[in-house]
Design a protein around this motif. Sequence first.
Motif, mmCIF file in Angstrom:
data_model
loop_
_atom_site.group_PDB
_atom_site.id
_atom_site.type_symbol
_atom_site.label_atom_id
_atom_site.label_comp_id
_atom_site.label_asym_id
_atom_site.label_seq_id
_atom_site.Cartn_x
_atom_site.Cartn_y
_atom_site.Cartn_z
ATOM 1 N N SER A 214 0.598 -1.665 -0.088
ATOM 2 C CA SER A 214 0.482 -0.097 0.321
ATOM 3 C C SER A 214 0.754 1.175 -0.038
ATOM 4 O O SER A 214 0.333 2.292 -0.404
ATOM 5 C CB SER A 214 -0.861 0.020 1.024
ATOM 6 N N LEU A 215 2.159 1.512 0.299
ATOM 7 C CA LEU A 215 3.074 2.606 -0.012
ATOM 8 C C LEU A 215 2.778 3.051 -1.348
ATOM 9 O O LEU A 215 2.971 2.334 -2.081
ATOM 10 C CB LEU A 215 4.802 2.067 0.635
ATOM 11 N N PRO A 216 2.443 4.556 -1.880
ATOM 12 C CA PRO A 216 2.461 5.202 -2.581
ATOM 13 C C PRO A 216 4.165 5.454 -3.360
ATOM 14 O O PRO A 216 3.726 6.388 -4.041
ATOM 15 C CB PRO A 216 1.199 5.655 -2.559
ATOM 16 N N ILE A 217 4.469 4.871 -3.535
ATOM 17 C CA ILE A 217 5.884 5.362 -4.135
ATOM 18 C C ILE A 217 6.873 4.059 -4.919
ATOM 19 O O ILE A 217 7.573 4.172 -5.601
ATOM 20 C CB ILE A 217 7.325 4.800 -2.627
ATOM 21 N N TRP A 218 6.609 2.947 -5.060
ATOM 22 C CA TRP A 218 7.029 2.367 -5.253
ATOM 23 C C TRP A 218 7.039 2.259 -7.229
ATOM 24 O O TRP A 218 8.591 2.615 -7.910
ATOM 25 C CB TRP A 218 6.607 0.734 -5.557
ATOM 26 N N ASP A 219 6.462 3.086 -7.742
ATOM 27 C CA ASP A 219 6.642 3.208 -9.401
ATOM 28 C C ASP A 219 7.151 4.635 -9.297
ATOM 29 O O ASP A 219 8.492 4.354 -10.184
ATOM 30 C CB ASP A 219 4.965 3.847 -10.337
ATOM 31 N N ILE A 220 7.159 5.758 -8.382
ATOM 32 C CA ILE A 220 8.343 6.781 -8.492
ATOM 33 C C ILE A 220 9.310 6.628 -8.650
ATOM 34 O O ILE A 220 10.662 7.105 -8.955
ATOM 35 C CB ILE A 220 7.159 7.900 -7.622
ATOM 36 N N ALA A 221 9.504 5.501 -6.882
ATOM 37 C CA ALA A 221 10.950 5.231 -6.735
ATOM 38 C C ALA A 221 12.002 4.359 -8.125
ATOM 39 O O ALA A 221 12.448 4.955 -8.196
ATOM 40 C CB ALA A 221 10.603 4.823 -5.145
ATOM 41 N N VAL A 222 11.542 3.768 -8.153
ATOM 42 C CA VAL A 222 11.615 2.560 -9.411
ATOM 43 C C VAL A 222 12.363 3.835 -10.533
ATOM 44 O O VAL A 222 13.186 3.927 -11.326
ATOM 45 C CB VAL A 222 10.947 1.829 -10.126
ATOM 46 N N GLN A 223 10.981 4.309 -10.866
ATOM 47 C CA GLN A 223 11.546 5.235 -12.193
ATOM 48 C C GLN A 223 12.707 6.878 -12.179
ATOM 49 O O GLN A 223 13.050 6.748 -12.740
ATOM 50 C CB GLN A 223 10.478 6.018 -12.581
ATOM 51 N N THR A 224 12.685 7.152 -10.940
ATOM 52 C CA THR A 224 13.565 7.973 -9.949
ATOM 53 C C THR A 224 14.940 7.385 -10.197
ATOM 54 O O THR A 224 16.356 8.335 -10.839
ATOM 55 C CB THR A 224 13.022 8.169 -8.778
ATOM 56 N N GLU A 225 14.982 6.104 -9.975
ATOM 57 C CA GLU A 225 16.846 5.733 -9.624
ATOM 58 C C GLU A 225 16.843 5.252 -11.271
ATOM 59 O O GLU A 225 17.933 5.745 -11.547
ATOM 60 C CB GLU A 225 16.228 4.010 -9.015
ATOM 61 N N GLY A 226 15.650 4.983 -12.356
ATOM 62 C CA GLY A 226 16.252 4.968 -13.531
ATOM 63 C C GLY A 226 16.698 6.230 -14.354
ATOM 64 O O GLY A 226 17.578 6.111 -14.937
ATOM 65 N N LYS A 227 15.904 7.865 -13.983
ATOM 66 C CA LYS A 227 16.383 8.895 -14.571
ATOM 67 C C LYS A 227 18.003 9.060 -14.159
ATOM 68 O O LYS A 227 18.573 10.116 -14.632
ATOM 69 C CB LYS A 227 15.401 9.825 -14.114
ATOM 70 N N ALA A 228 18.025 8.719 -12.503
ATOM 71 C CA ALA A 228 19.116 9.387 -11.680
ATOM 72 C C ALA A 228 20.578 8.504 -12.621
ATOM 73 O O ALA A 228 21.555 8.817 -12.940
ATOM 74 C CB ALA A 228 18.756 8.706 -10.802
ATOM 75 N N ARG A 229 20.595 6.791 -13.070
ATOM 76 C CA ARG A 229 21.363 6.276 -13.844
ATOM 77 C C ARG A 229 21.636 7.279 -14.928
ATOM 78 O O ARG A 229 22.430 7.463 -15.172
ATOM 79 C CB ARG A 229 21.169 4.957 -14.312
ATOM 80 N N LEU A 230 20.448 7.789 -15.891
ATOM 81 C CA LEU A 230 20.552 7.798 -17.255
ATOM 82 C C LEU A 230 21.664 9.109 -16.893
ATOM 83 O O LEU A 230 22.925 9.256 -17.172
ATOM 84 C CB LEU A 230 19.481 8.137 -18.112
ATOM 85 N N ARG A 231 20.824 10.000 -15.957
ATOM 86 C CA ARG A 231 21.000 11.362 -16.285
ATOM 87 C C ARG A 231 23.131 11.898 -15.878
ATOM 88 O O ARG A 231 24.009 12.874 -16.366
ATOM 89 C CB ARG A 231 20.544 12.247 -15.122
ATOM 90 N N MET A 232 23.315 10.752 -14.654
ATOM 91 C CA MET A 232 24.676 10.652 -14.216
ATOM 92 C C MET A 232 25.520 10.416 -14.867
ATOM 93 O O MET A 232 26.875 10.734 -14.997
ATOM 94 C CB MET A 232 24.866 10.013 -12.424
ATOM 95 N N ALA A 233 25.244 8.812 -16.135
ATOM 96 C CA ALA A 233 26.301 8.620 -16.343
ATOM 97 C C ALA A 233 26.153 9.660 -17.967
ATOM 98 O O ALA A 233 27.462 9.898 -18.285
ATOM 99 C CB ALA A 233 25.644 7.179 -17.119
ATOM 100 N N ALA A 234 25.348 10.285 -17.968
ATOM 101 C CA ALA A 234 25.293 11.437 -19.387
ATOM 102 C C ALA A 234 26.527 12.204 -18.639
ATOM 103 O O ALA A 234 27.439 12.871 -20.188
ATOM 104 C CB ALA A 234 23.967 11.303 -19.808
ATOM 105 N N TYR A 235 26.808 13.060 -17.396
ATOM 106 C CA TYR A 235 26.977 13.694 -17.505
ATOM 107 C C TYR A 235 28.409 13.296 -17.250
ATOM 108 O O TYR A 235 29.868 14.001 -17.750
ATOM 109 C CB TYR A 235 26.547 14.176 -16.122
ATOM 110 N N ALA A 236 28.624 12.197 -16.400
ATOM 111 C CA ALA A 236 29.899 11.432 -16.283
ATOM 112 C C ALA A 236 30.847 11.747 -17.951
ATOM 113 O O ALA A 236 32.203 11.532 -17.480
ATOM 114 C CB ALA A 236 30.019 10.101 -15.462
ATOM 115 N N ALA A 237 29.758 10.912 -19.118
ATOM 116 C CA ALA A 237 30.443 10.910 -19.961
ATOM 117 C C ALA A 237 30.941 12.517 -20.839
ATOM 118 O O ALA A 237 32.112 12.122 -22.064
ATOM 119 C CB ALA A 237 29.749 10.608 -21.073
ATOM 120 N N THR A 238 30.652 13.525 -19.966
ATOM 121 C CA THR A 238 31.252 14.701 -20.714
ATOM 122 C C THR A 238 32.337 15.007 -19.503
ATOM 123 O O THR A 238 33.817 16.623 -20.087
ATOM 124 C CB THR A 238 30.002 16.127 -19.729
ATOM 125 N N LEU A 239 32.914 14.482 -18.716
ATOM 126 C CA LEU A 239 33.713 14.886 -17.955
ATOM 127 C C LEU A 239 35.313 14.483 -18.139
ATOM 128 O O LEU A 239 35.549 13.310 -19.078
ATOM 129 C CB LEU A 239 33.637 14.476 -16.767
#
Length: 309
Positions: free
Chosen positions: A71-96
């Motif tokens: 019943s915790l209303p967090i699982w969808d947004i939690a999974v998607q947040t981690e997916g976005k964080a993965r991509l965003r961090m990897a994208a920025y790391a590639a520019t360094l």
Amino acid sequence: MPQHGADRAALDVADSNARQWTSSVAGPMKPGSDVHRREMCRMFLETFNPYRPAVLEWPHLEPDALQRIVSLPIWDIAVQTEGKARLRMAAYAATLAESDVREALALNAWEENRHKEVLTRMVAAYGIPLESEAPYVHPKDTEWAYLVTGYSECIDSFFAFGLFEVARRSGLFPPELVDTFEPVMQEECRHILLFANWVAWHRAQLSWWQRIRFKLRVAAVWVFLGWERMNLARTLDADGNEHTHKRNFTVNGAQTVSSTPTSVRELMTLCLTESERRFSGYDARLLRPQTMPKLVRFALRFMRADDRK
């Protein structure tokens, strides 16, 4: 580690190493210096915890505990947040250009993906339904995306530290389940420790006019995050259907994970205590995230001991 299991002693050593780190370098670590850059990267790489989601054991849950989890209303947004964080961090790391910073941020992105895998395996183990995930889009402005992700993690982790301790003390969730997520919580502490030091190091590398621009950009990030958390998060699933989620669960979710009322003041105090505890094992010369602790300490001055909301 082998997929069929892991030696308990090896896991304990890895967990201890992930929580404690002191630089062998003597003297101060001036933000922006080569020493500061090297040591913040060494901290992150040397505290890596090699646990694998495939070998995590998901304990049996009694019906009431299972219902609380589902019943915790967090699982969808939690999974998607981690997916976005993965991509965003990897994208920025590639520019360094700096290889050690690039490696540390790339590992950070990899760990975000591991968090996503942990959550995905947990919801599968307990039959929690998730929305189908829409494709993750590569950010056009990688620095902005990284700043939004980093400061967002600083906010969410601060409150999550307190909420996690409320859940642990409540006894509503099996200790085995709490122990399973403990490495993930400590990993978030490492993530925002790296981010706080990266911000200071990066800012010191800029010219005076670039620093003004960077400060304005950081201020814009905080405004954006404040606005975002005052509204429902809207996401599209893979079929184009819109869904809404409450982003501010980390602030008002104490009553969900505990059977006893928890005042706002009690929760904020616990968040401060848990944040300090989780950071205490790392070299004190490394900078800590300061915005949320300062804001909460200021707010506590005006809260009565019996404030309950």
